[in-house]
Design an enzyme around this catalytic site. Structure first.
Site, PDB file in Angstrom:
ATOM      1  N   THR A   1     -31.003  74.319   8.113  1.00  0.00           N
ATOM      2  CA  THR A   1     -31.113  73.889   9.516  1.00  0.00           C
ATOM      3  C   THR A   1     -31.662  74.980  10.433  1.00  0.00           C
ATOM      4  OG1 THR A   1     -28.789  74.447   9.813  1.00  0.00           O
ATOM      5  CG2 THR A   1     -29.285  72.142   9.380  1.00  0.00           C
ATOM      6  N   GLY A   2     -31.839  76.196   9.903  1.00  0.00           N
ATOM      7  CA  GLY A   2     -32.410  77.278  10.713  1.00  0.00           C
ATOM      8  C   GLY A   2     -33.918  77.111  10.853  1.00  0.00           C
TER       9      GLY A   2
ATOM     10  N   LYS B   1     -22.781  71.626   9.174  1.00  0.00           N
ATOM     11  CA  LYS B   1     -23.833  70.640   9.419  1.00  0.00           C
ATOM     12  C   LYS B   1     -23.841  69.562   8.342  1.00  0.00           C
ATOM     13  CE  LYS B   1     -25.696  72.822  13.024  1.00  0.00           C
ATOM     14  NZ  LYS B   1     -26.711  73.852  12.957  1.00  0.00           N
TER      15      LYS B   1
ATOM     16  N   ILE C   1     -34.760  84.881   0.028  1.00  0.00           N
ATOM     17  CA  ILE C   1     -35.912  85.307   0.831  1.00  0.00           C
ATOM     18  C   ILE C   1     -35.512  86.392   1.832  1.00  0.00           C
ATOM     19  CG2 ILE C   1     -37.695  84.492   2.451  1.00  0.00           C
ATOM     20  CD1 ILE C   1     -37.879  83.234  -0.371  1.00  0.00           C
TER      21      ILE C   1
ATOM     22  N   GLU D   1     -34.669  89.296   4.256  1.00  0.00           N
ATOM     23  CA  GLU D   1     -34.944  90.727   4.268  1.00  0.00           C
ATOM     24  C   GLU D   1     -33.883  91.437   5.082  1.00  0.00           C
ATOM     25  OE1 GLU D   1     -38.770  91.848   5.875  1.00  0.00           O
ATOM     26  OE2 GLU D   1     -38.404  93.980   5.506  1.00  0.00           O
TER      27      GLU D   1
ATOM     28  N   TYR E   1     -50.555  87.333  -2.103  1.00  0.00           N
ATOM     29  CA  TYR E   1     -51.424  86.259  -1.605  1.00  0.00           C
ATOM     30  C   TYR E   1     -52.882  86.698  -1.748  1.00  0.00           C
ATOM     31  CZ  TYR E   1     -47.022  85.282   0.940  1.00  0.00           C
ATOM     32  OH  TYR E   1     -45.723  85.096   1.289  1.00  0.00           O
TER      33      TYR E   1
ATOM     34  N   GLU F   1     -45.642  99.016  -6.678  1.00  0.00           N
ATOM     35  CA  GLU F   1     -45.837  99.892  -5.527  1.00  0.00           C
ATOM     36  C   GLU F   1     -44.981 101.130  -5.683  1.00  0.00           C
ATOM     37  OE1 GLU F   1     -44.777  96.942  -2.585  1.00  0.00           O
ATOM     38  OE2 GLU F   1     -42.793  97.792  -2.296  1.00  0.00           O
TER      39      GLU F   1
ATOM     40  N   HIS G   1     -41.323  98.249   3.042  1.00  0.00           N
ATOM     41  CA  HIS G   1     -40.292  97.756   2.126  1.00  0.00           C
ATOM     42  C   HIS G   1     -39.189  98.807   1.966  1.00  0.00           C
ATOM     43  CE1 HIS G   1     -43.344  94.936  -0.006  1.00  0.00           C
ATOM     44  NE2 HIS G   1     -42.741  94.328   1.004  1.00  0.00           N
TER      45      HIS G   1
END
Lengths: 390, 290
Positions: free
Chosen positions: B17-18, B43, B96, B98, B159, B209, B247
């Site tokens: 719902t966010g 909710k 997801i 962070e 991407y 990385e 990161h």
């Protein structure tokens, strides 16, 4: 987040870890007063975030209060250049004035997160007062480790293993084990990312004490530690980074080159620096603009670039996903309207809403350089930074 | 085949719902992912884009048979959400979020130990098996179904890489963003193992990385266990030491985490290193001799 040594020692003290008597001074007169109160020999220590202060002249010994005042006046207000600072050095606004203690042994103690094992680890060594990385390389047998089970917490048997492992005497073991437990309590409760006591000393009267202290904190946990967040000294930040931060640009790091970079995403932003390098140029900064939902962040980034005299060209490389290319384009156009941009700007847009973004830029009449792809963008930016275009 | 997610994936969205949760729920549904449930405490009973919302993960799993979860919960509550998903028996949890405190993630890893669950992330873009299922925040349309597996610590650099591949006509089996944090649920070796076992995957692109030694572990695994072509790029060769490059995990500390060491290890293990981040796709194409 880093804090100063005097702040770290105050925290250690709060957690029952002995530190030398002393106090922080902002003026030579204050230093004199503190030294007079301590009586006898004192150390006057420059308060900067960087290490290597001793060799750089940032730590002076003074025999009495007058000498302490003199030492402090030489340190306060100057910039200290150590092997860990930039060539400009770090500004010193305070010194820690501390009673000199007689040192019989120098040990090392720290807690860090072991990423592979995903748990905190306490590291102890008999070879204190030295660079621990060097000890790890040259005499790995002198490095002792105790991994801390997060569900059980710190256990004293681990402390005893480390204490006996460092060949502490029978009387020293108990206070050392207590000190280790307290250090873990601090590390855990305050969300540290590093708690380091180097050296941890055995004094002339056989007590154990933190002669130096370094505490770093997990930035992600600062939301629940307002007391720690308040300890941050912005004067220790790079002035460009501090300004960028004030303007809401969080992921900005000043570098030594001349191409201002605006990129979305940390990995891509690093890759842009690499690609610029590959093309024979150097970036003036790392900047991850993140997910941009409005134009203000783009405008702020341009303000940061134009305030930096090193910047001779600007490269905007956006791969729209969460961030939309048309929003970025609008931001660039507004930046041109609001700011006097004197350096060439190379723009490469891809991803979400790229066609609309390109159309907006093309129709805006602003004088930018369009890049066809990632490599083309870097090449054009490097050319521009060398005065090759425009 | 593909790895971890496919047509059989039944997705639960925690934090549906966010703002971000609902936005990406819609994108995942549009891509064809079977989003079967949402979860936000308080909710329960609501619907988001036709997806029923539950108060607890346990009830969501019981009612809908969800077998994967994606978490869009703010940092302060994300660790709790991961543990709730694991407790409810969900085998694949993608976080997801962070900026989860390290101490919270340490508790999470301790809690997950021994439970039949794979955590991807946190601080990651998620994963996609092109043409089948998307459990993440990446733009679906830049992907193309095919035979190259992609694994990466980055979001947008992935991407970029995927767009290069697709532009050259090279499709992907699955693209996994393992995340930019130092404490990850799934590392390179875990994903390499899955790609090695996956018949559809013919070659693997590994985007690493600076920071840590995960790439060196990957190199060792490639040497020992991988007979598929591996093409790699390591970001951050020009990054200054001691600075966190966006990161949380991307930092050279002392002698650890330098790009050059990672490149050398991967190269010695037989991986082909792309000369720069703009030519990863080209390097794959050349290596595959398409």
């Amino acid at each position: 987040m880093k804090i100063h040594e005097y702040q770290a020692k105050a925290l250690l003290s709060q957690y029952g870890i002995p530190v030398p008597s002393g106090d922080v001074a902002g003026t030579p007169a204050e230093a004199k007063k503190i030294a007079a109160g301590l009586q006898g020999k004192v150390a006057v220590k420059a308060q900067v975030y960087a290490g290597g202060r001793g060799k750089a002249g940032g730590i002076k010994l003074a025999a009495n209060a007058d000498e302490a005042e003199k030492s402090a006046s030489g340190i306060i207000g100057a910039r200290l250049v150590t092997h860990q600072t930039s060539a400009r050095g770090a500004p010193v606004s305070h010194v820690l004035v501390e009673k000199v203690v007689e040192v019989r042994r120098e040990l090392y103690l720290s807690i860090v997160i072991d990423n592979a094992r995903k748990m905190p680890v306490m590291i102890a060594s008999e070879a204190g007062g030295m660079d621990i990385e060097e000890v790890t390389l040259t005499s790995p047998e002198k490095i002792l480790k105790a991994y801390i089970d997060p569900s059980a917490g710190w256990q004293d048997f681990e402390g005893r293993k480390l204490a006996y492992g460092m060949n502490l005497s029978a009387q020293q073991v108990k206070p050392a084990v207590k000190l280790m437990a307290n250090l873990y309590k601090l590390f855990h409760e305050k969300d540290c990312s590093l708690a380091e006591i180097n050296p941890l000393v055995i004094t002339g009267d056989d007590s154990i004490m933190a002669l130096d202290a370094k505490l770093n904190f997990d930035d992600s946990a600062l939301f629940r530690h307002e007391d720690i967040r308040r300890l941050h000294d912005p004067a220790q930040d790079d002035p460009f980074e501090a300004r960028a931060n004030e303007m809401g640009i969080k992921n900005y790091i000043k570098l030594s080159g001349n191409i201002g970079c605006m990129v979305n995403g940390a990995g891509l932003a690093m890759a842009v620096l690499d690609l610029i390098n590959y093309c024979g140029g150097n970036a003036a900064n790392f900047l991850d603009i993140g997910t941009v939902n409005n134009t203000s962040a783009v405008i702020s980034a341009f303000k940061v670039f134009t305030a930096d005299p090193d910047v001779k060209a600007i490269l905007v490389n956006i791969f729209g996903g969460m961030a939309r290319a048309d929003t970025i384009a609008r931001g660039i156009i507004e930046a041109y309207q609001q700011i006097d941009i004197k350096v060439p700007v190379v723009v490469r847009l891809a991803g979400t809403n790229v066609a609309e973004g390109k159309r907006l830029l093309a129709e805006s009449g602003i004088n930018y350089i369009e890049a066809a792809d990632f490599l083309d963008a870097a090449r054009k930016a490097v050319d521009a930074s060398k005065g090759g275009r425009n | 085949m593909s790895i971890l997610i496919d047509e059989k994936t039944r997705l639960l969205v925690q934090g549906i719902t966010g703002g971000e949760g609902s936005f990406h729920t819609q994108r995942c549904i549009e891509y064809g992912t079977k989003v079967v449930a949402g979860m936000t405490p308080g909710k329960g009973g609501a619907q988001v884009f036709g997806v029923p919302v539950f108060n607890t993960v346990e009830s969501a799993v019981r009612e809908t048979g969800a077998n994967a979860s994606i978490i869009f919960v703010p940092p302060s509550g994300a660790a709790d959400s991961i543990m709730e998903a694991a407790d409810a028996g969900i085998p694949l949890v993608v976080c997801i979020t962070e900026g989860i405190p390290v101490m919270d993630m340490i508790s999470v890893h301790s809690f997950l130990k021994g439970k039949p669950v794979r955590l991807i992330g946190p601080n990651c873009p998620g994963l996609i098996s092109p043409g089948k299922c998307k459990v993440g925040i990446m733009a679906g349309e830049i992907h193309k179904q095919g035979n190259v597996g992609v694994v990466s610590r980055s979001g947008t650099l992935t991407y970029e890489t995927v767009a290069q591949l697709t532009g050259l006509g090279i499709g992907q089996s699955t693209c996994v963003g393992i995340g930019g944090d130092p404490l990850l649920g799934t590392n390179f070796v875990d994903v390499l193992k899955l790609f090695q076992e996956d018949e559809e995957t013919k070659a693997i692109v590994l985007i690493g990385e600076i920071g840590g030694t995960m790439e060196q572990d990957a190199a060792q695994f490639i040497k020992d266990k991988v007979n598929k072509l591996v093409i790699s790029f390591i970001a951050g060769a020009s990054a200054p030491p001691g600075r966190r490059m966006g990161h949380a995990g991307a930092i050279i500390s002392g002698n650890t985490g330098k790009a050059q060491d990672k490149i050398e290890a991967l190269s010695a293990a037989g991986a082909i290193i792309a000369p720069n981040p703009a030519e990863i796709g080209k390097t794959v194409k050349k290596s595959l001799k398409y």
